[in-house]
Write a protein that holds these residues in place. Structure first.
Motif, short mmCIF file in Angstrom:
data_model
loop_
_atom_site.label_atom_id
_atom_site.label_comp_id
_atom_site.label_asym_id
_atom_site.label_seq_id
_atom_site.Cartn_x
_atom_site.Cartn_y
_atom_site.Cartn_z
N MET A 1 0.83 -1.20 0.00
CA MET A 1 0.00 0.00 0.00
C MET A 1 0.86 1.25 0.00
SD MET A 1 -3.35 -0.52 2.27
CE MET A 1 -2.88 -1.82 3.40
N TYR A 2 0.38 2.27 -0.66
CA TYR A 2 1.15 3.51 -0.77
C TYR A 2 0.51 4.60 0.08
CZ TYR A 2 3.12 1.16 -4.79
OH TYR A 2 3.75 0.26 -5.60
N PRO A 3 1.37 5.44 0.70
CA PRO A 3 0.79 6.57 1.44
C PRO A 3 0.22 7.62 0.48
CG PRO A 3 3.20 6.57 1.64
CD PRO A 3 2.84 5.39 0.79
N ALA A 4 -0.63 8.48 1.02
CA ALA A 4 -1.10 9.63 0.24
C ALA A 4 0.09 10.56 0.00
CB ALA A 4 -2.19 10.36 1.03
N ALA A 5 0.00 11.39 -1.04
CA ALA A 5 1.12 12.28 -1.39
C ALA A 5 1.43 13.24 -0.23
CB ALA A 5 0.76 13.08 -2.63
N PHE A 6 2.72 13.49 -0.03
CA PHE A 6 3.14 14.44 1.02
C PHE A 6 4.43 15.10 0.58
CE2 PHE A 6 5.11 10.37 1.91
CZ PHE A 6 6.42 10.70 2.21
N GLU A 7 4.76 16.20 1.23
CA GLU A 7 6.02 16.87 0.94
C GLU A 7 7.02 16.51 2.03
OE1 GLU A 7 7.19 21.37 -0.18
OE2 GLU A 7 5.16 20.69 -0.67
N TYR A 8 8.25 16.20 1.63
CA TYR A 8 9.28 15.74 2.56
C TYR A 8 10.24 16.89 2.91
CZ TYR A 8 13.44 13.18 4.11
OH TYR A 8 14.53 12.73 4.80
N HIS A 9 10.53 17.05 4.19
CA HIS A 9 11.46 18.11 4.63
C HIS A 9 12.54 17.47 5.49
CE1 HIS A 9 8.35 21.17 3.57
NE2 HIS A 9 7.54 20.19 3.93
N ALA A 10 13.77 17.93 5.32
CA ALA A 10 14.88 17.37 6.11
C ALA A 10 15.68 18.50 6.74
CB ALA A 10 15.77 16.49 5.23
N PRO A 11 15.16 19.09 7.82
CA PRO A 11 15.88 20.20 8.48
C PRO A 11 17.19 19.71 9.08
CG PRO A 11 14.07 19.44 9.85
CD PRO A 11 13.95 18.70 8.55
N THR A 12 18.10 20.67 9.33
CA THR A 12 19.40 20.29 9.88
C THR A 12 19.65 20.93 11.25
OG1 THR A 12 20.36 22.07 8.57
CG2 THR A 12 20.51 19.85 7.64
N SER A 13 18.62 21.44 11.86
CA SER A 13 18.74 21.92 13.25
C SER A 13 17.37 21.84 13.92
CB SER A 13 19.23 23.38 13.29
OG SER A 13 18.23 24.23 12.78
#
Ligand SMILES: Cc1cc2nc3c(=O)[nH]c(=O)nc-3n(C[C@H](O)[C@H](O)[C@H](O)COP(=O)(O)OP(=O)(O)OC[C@H]3O[C@@H](n4cnc5c(N)ncnc54)[C@H](O)[C@@H]3O)c2cc1C
Length: 288
Positions: A1-13
């Motif tokens: 199963m696939y998740p619904a679309a989302f935006e991915y963020h990778a903060p560094t602090s």
């Protein structure tokens, strides 16, 4: 199963992570992903934004600060299970981590994720309550500390604010003459606790119990302190009869839920049985 679309963020602090959390609508923190991702795949969670903490420095590591052991929220279950500091000073915490899921789960899942997710069948909440963990949250107004007793508020619900991160878990080291043990009846497939009990006791020179902490997980909608059991242990010499009498109170104050694993009566019975076993083992350890 696939998740619904989302935006991915990778903060560094932590600051950037908090900035994203405060500004994005419908955002979820991602730690080890072993609870959030399955929920997204099942579409039980459909966040629009996912904020991954794995590139944020300063959230891992396990160190000693006086009589407290400080764990970064992103310490994995494996980090906890294998920590020489915890094994020496609070072995029950390492032992609890060691019975979570399987090696794949323990290599990715984090102590912060487990406590923030607050699955009613998770293991660490029982130990957090029994030992008296403190959970450090950071938000736009700074840091605050929440006692484990006040953390678990309901089914998968905690004292963590929507704009806060759990950044640190503080484990108090119990004094000499103490012993603790976590025992669970594991679900045969997932290893989650159908019922799990952590018991911690301190005994004086005469063998009387000067302090007791007992946490119960799995049976109800949230992990709870078994106050009746603790009251039954306090001040007593913990022979078999005293332990059995105290353990009989293990389901009191637990909103025991019937589910596919068992009826209310059966799960209440497991609370009493696993309380007795965990207390017996804790007492043996306290006696050295
Ligand atoms: C097959 C399987 C078996 C398992 N068996 C067990 C078991 O036997 N016992 C057990 O206790 N658990 C078990 N688990 C759950 C596992 O321990 C998870 O790792 C844990 O519950 C969640 O940790 P995580 O780091 O993966 O968090 P994630 O899945 O990344 O996040 C879980 C939730 O917590 C939030 N969150 C995570 N970290 C933070 C943070 N620092 N600040 C604020 N919010 C945060 C997320 O937004 C999300 O809502 C199992 C999981 C699987 C997939």
């Amino acid at each position: 199963m696939y998740p619904a679309a989302f935006e991915y963020h990778a903060p560094t602090s932590v600051r950037d992570a908090l900035g994203l959390l405060g500004s994005l609508e419908d955002a979820k923190i991602l730690a080890g992903g072993h609870s959030l991702v399955p929920m997204m795949k099942l579409r039980l969670a459909q966040p629009k934004h996912v904020i991954d903490l794995r590139k944020v420095p300063g959230l891992t590591g396990i160190k000693e600060e006086g009589s407290t052991i400080v764990l970064g929220a992103m310490a994995t279950h494996w980090d906890v299970e294998s920590s020489p500091i915890l094994k020496a000073k609070a072995p029950v915490v390492a032992e609890t981590a060691a019975v979570i899921g399987d090696p794949a789960v323990r290599n990715k899942g984090t102590i912060g994720g487990s406590l923030a997710h607050a699955d009613p069948a998770a293991d660490m909440p029982a130990t957090a309550i029994a030992l008296g963990f403190e959970l450090v949250c950071e938000g736009p107004k700074g840091r605050r500390t929440v006692k484990a007793d006040d953390w678990f508020q309901g089914l998968m619900s905690t004292a963590l604010g929507e704009d806060e991160l759990l950044v640190e878990v503080r484990v108090p080291v119990w004094p000499a003459g103490s012993g603790a043990c976590y025992m669970k009846f594991p679900h045969p497939a997932s290893r989650f606790a159908v019922v799990g009990v952590c018991a911690a006791v301190t005994l004086d020179k005469n063998g009387a119990c000067t302090r007791a902490g007992v946490g119960v997980t799995g049976a109800g909608t949230k992990a709870v302190r078994a106050r009746g059991v603790e009251a039954g242990l306090a001040g007593k010499r913990l022979d078999a009869a005293a332990i059995e009498a105290a353990a009989q109170k293990a389901a009191e104050g637990v909103d025991v839920q019937a589910d596919l694993q068992g009826s209310v009566e059966y799960k209440a019975h497991l609370c009493r049985v696993f309380a007795r076993r965990a207390i017996e083992a804790a007492v043996k350890r306290a006696q050295g």
